[in-house]
Design a protein around this motif. Structure first.
Motif, PDB file in Angstrom:
ATOM      1  N   LEU A 142      29.636  26.492  32.212  1.00 39.47           N
ATOM      2  CA  LEU A 142      28.786  25.888  33.228  1.00 39.47           C
ATOM      3  C   LEU A 142      29.557  25.697  34.535  1.00 39.47           C
ATOM      4  O   LEU A 142      29.020  25.926  35.624  1.00 39.47           O
ATOM      5  CB  LEU A 142      28.264  24.548  32.720  1.00 39.47           C
ATOM      6  CG  LEU A 142      26.966  24.025  33.349  1.00 39.47           C
ATOM      7  CD1 LEU A 142      25.826  25.007  33.097  1.00 39.47           C
ATOM      8  CD2 LEU A 142      26.622  22.649  32.779  1.00 39.47           C
ATOM      9  N   ALA A 143      30.826  25.302  34.431  1.00 39.56           N
ATOM     10  CA  ALA A 143      31.659  25.144  35.630  1.00 39.56           C
ATOM     11  C   ALA A 143      31.865  26.485  36.327  1.00 39.56           C
ATOM     12  O   ALA A 143      31.808  26.576  37.561  1.00 39.56           O
ATOM     13  CB  ALA A 143      33.005  24.526  35.262  1.00 39.56           C
ATOM     14  N   GLU A 144      32.089  27.549  35.554  1.00 36.56           N
ATOM     15  CA  GLU A 144      32.275  28.880  36.138  1.00 36.56           C
ATOM     16  C   GLU A 144      31.020  29.319  36.874  1.00 36.56           C
ATOM     17  O   GLU A 144      31.083  29.882  37.974  1.00 36.56           O
ATOM     18  CB  GLU A 144      32.631  29.879  35.036  1.00 36.56           C
ATOM     19  CG  GLU A 144      33.141  31.226  35.548  1.00 36.56           C
ATOM     20  CD  GLU A 144      32.019  32.207  35.901  1.00 36.56           C
ATOM     21  OE1 GLU A 144      32.245  33.096  36.734  1.00 36.56           O
ATOM     22  OE2 GLU A 144      30.920  32.063  35.325  1.00 36.56           O
ATOM     23  N   ALA A 145      29.855  29.024  36.269  1.00 35.25           N
ATOM     24  CA  ALA A 145      28.589  29.406  36.904  1.00 35.25           C
ATOM     25  C   ALA A 145      28.390  28.660  38.216  1.00 35.25           C
ATOM     26  O   ALA A 145      27.969  29.247  39.224  1.00 35.25           O
ATOM     27  CB  ALA A 145      27.427  29.130  35.952  1.00 35.25           C
ATOM     28  N   SER A 146      28.692  27.370  38.241  1.00 28.92           N
ATOM     29  CA  SER A 146      28.493  26.591  39.470  1.00 28.92           C
ATOM     30  C   SER A 146      29.454  27.023  40.570  1.00 28.92           C
ATOM     31  O   SER A 146      29.075  27.071  41.748  1.00 28.92           O
ATOM     32  CB  SER A 146      28.643  25.095  39.178  1.00 28.92           C
ATOM     33  OG  SER A 146      29.971  24.761  38.823  1.00 28.92           O
ATOM     34  N   ILE A 147      30.694  27.368  40.207  1.00 29.72           N
ATOM     35  CA  ILE A 147      31.661  27.851  41.210  1.00 29.72           C
ATOM     36  C   ILE A 147      31.239  29.215  41.744  1.00 29.72           C
ATOM     37  O   ILE A 147      31.355  29.496  42.941  1.00 29.72           O
ATOM     38  CB  ILE A 147      33.074  27.909  40.609  1.00 29.72           C
ATOM     39  CG1 ILE A 147      33.562  26.497  40.268  1.00 29.72           C
ATOM     40  CG2 ILE A 147      34.050  28.570  41.587  1.00 29.72           C
ATOM     41  CD1 ILE A 147      34.869  26.470  39.507  1.00 29.72           C
TER      42      ILE A 147
END
Length: 460
Positions: free
Chosen positions: A86-91
């Motif tokens: 999820l963090a990778e997607a938001s970045i």
């Protein structure tokens, strides 16, 4: 997903120049000799990975084994991995819209999407989040080195255990020396790439903590002194179900690095490498998180404390246990000391942007740079000395400012989609992200507030 999906021009210098927004208080990409700044040829891939990894791995790592106690091993490990994706997607979304907006900072893309109010909201969230975690870092350093007293019980610090009680290993003096000798010099560095060596050492110290924890756990597994851990959460009523959400702020805070991504991207020799930098850093940190959560919970079981470092203050029941306790605590304190400047860097930039939105870049104004640096370091120093414990505040920070920085703001930028580059899949993902973030963190705030007023731990 592809980070930076818009193909950059052939010459990076031209691209960076075009993206520069003079109202954004971030460093120019490659500084030539101008205004007293030395020439800079660009940051390396390895240095960028170390700096981003150090941004990610902070005090939150100590609370992760406690999430296993609440969620159980299966759900806990699944949530750590899920939050990494999820963090990778938001970045990825954040950087994609930054390319479209020609913005060189998080504040720049927020300002482009939502105007001045959006940019100010982000800056305030970063101030709240980073001041809070830096005070937490300093409090932990003081507790570990000089000891702490709670409910009339004093836990001796490492220096007290080694040398006895003296004026020079008291909490105030130790924090003053740490501030002047370690924090102040590192905080005065003007480029985040200058911290790549200390960031590498910091990651190494976190690995030392992990290796020792794994080693102790394996020894106790072999001699049969570790029982089978709980695999799934123990949910018996509505209260125990709601308590599951108290781990959300910890998991959110564990991956917050968004405020440093643009600074690292701006200094890269080849900014197409940012995709690999982000994924490498997240993969490295997720691996460390899973291992420390797994072996930390295996080692201490239901006795795992909210700060697992406190568990290393007792007899481990193995040879040289006292020595290993000290090595674990000292290595982690060293890690926090070197994480401090990485979190301090965006704090200074965003405070400058909030106070002086139309001034020249902070890098080129030595007086303003010095005044803001000294003011923030002083504030954090006094906060750590006069606030006895802010773990509850740390949970509230994770449930408010951190979740906005990491998920709500990038998702809102995507849903608003001023440039028409978001796909339906992107928007659906972002709507789900916002709903989950708001629901989970509202429940977490309620649970923590209820526990605070009832004076009980939400994980008991």
């Amino acid at each position: 997903m592809t980070i930076g999906s818009l193909k950059p021009p052939k010459h990076k210098n031209v691209q960076k120049s075009n993206r520069l927004d003079e109202k954004v208080p971030l460093l120019p990409t490659k500084q030539e000799k101008h205004g007293g700044c030395e020439e800079f040829d660009g940051a390396s891939f390895t240095g960028a990975v170390f700096n981003l990894s150090t941004t990610i791995v902070g005090a939150g790592i100590m609370a992760l084994p406690a999430t296993m106690k609440t969620l159980g091993l299966v759900l806990g490990i699944a949530m750590i991995i899920f939050m990494a994706f999820l963090a990778e997607a938001s970045i990825e979304l954040l950087l994609r819209f930054s390319r479209a907006a020609k913005a060189t900072s998080y504040g720049g893309v927020m300002g482009e999407a939502f105007g001045k109010c959006g940019k100010i909201c982000l800056q305030i969230c970063i101030l709240v989040n980073n001041i809070g975690i830096l005070i937490v870092y300093m409090i932990i350093i003081g507790d570990v080195l000089s000891g702490t007293t709670s409910s009339g019980i004093h836990r001796a610090g490492v220096l007290e255990g080694w040398f006895g009680v003296h004026w020079w290993n008291g909490r105030g003096f130790v924090l003053l020396v740490t501030t002047l000798v370690v924090f102040a010099p590192l905080a005065c560095l003007k480029r985040i790439d200058s911290l790549k060596i200390t960031s590498g050492i910091s990651v190494g110290l976190a690995v030392v903590f992990l290796v020792i924890t794994v080693g102790i756990t394996l020894i106790k597994l072999i001699n049969g002194s570790i029982s089978m851990p709980r695999l799934l959460p123990n949910v018996t009523d509505l209260t125990s179900f709601l308590n599951l959400f108290t781990v959300v702020p910890v998991l959110v805070t564990a991956y917050i690095c968004h405020y440093n991504v643009h600074s690292i991207d701006n200094e890269l020799e080849d900014n197409t490498q940012i995709k690999g930098v982000v994924r490498s850093s997240l993969a490295l940190c997720a691996t460390v998180y899973v291992m420390i959560s797994l072996f930390g919970f295996l080692l201490f079981g239901d006795a795992t404390l909210d700060d697992v470092l406190a568990n290393f203050d007792a007899d481990l029941g193995i040879p040289y246990g006292s020595l290993l306790n000290d090595v674990v605590r000292v290595s982690y304190v060293g890690h926090l000391m070197l994480v401090f400047p990485i979190a301090f860097y965006p704090l200074r930039l965003n405070l400058d942007g909030l106070l002086f939105p139309s001034a020249m870049p902070l890098l080129l104004d030595n007086l303003r740079f010095a005044l803001i640096t000294v003011g923030l370091v002083t504030l954090i120093f006094f906060g750590a000395n006069f606030i006895p414990s802010i773990w509850v505040a740390f949970q509230f920070t994770g449930a408010t400012a951190a979740v906005c920085i990491g998920f709500i703001f990038p998702a809102a930028i995507t849903v608003w989609d001023r440039h028409g580059i978001a796909t339906n899949k992107d928007k659906i993902l972002c709507i789900i992200m916002i709903v989950l973030a708001l629901f989970s963190n509202l429940v977490a705030i309620y649970s923590d507030a209820y526990a605070l007023f009832k004076n009980v731990s939400p994980r008991k």
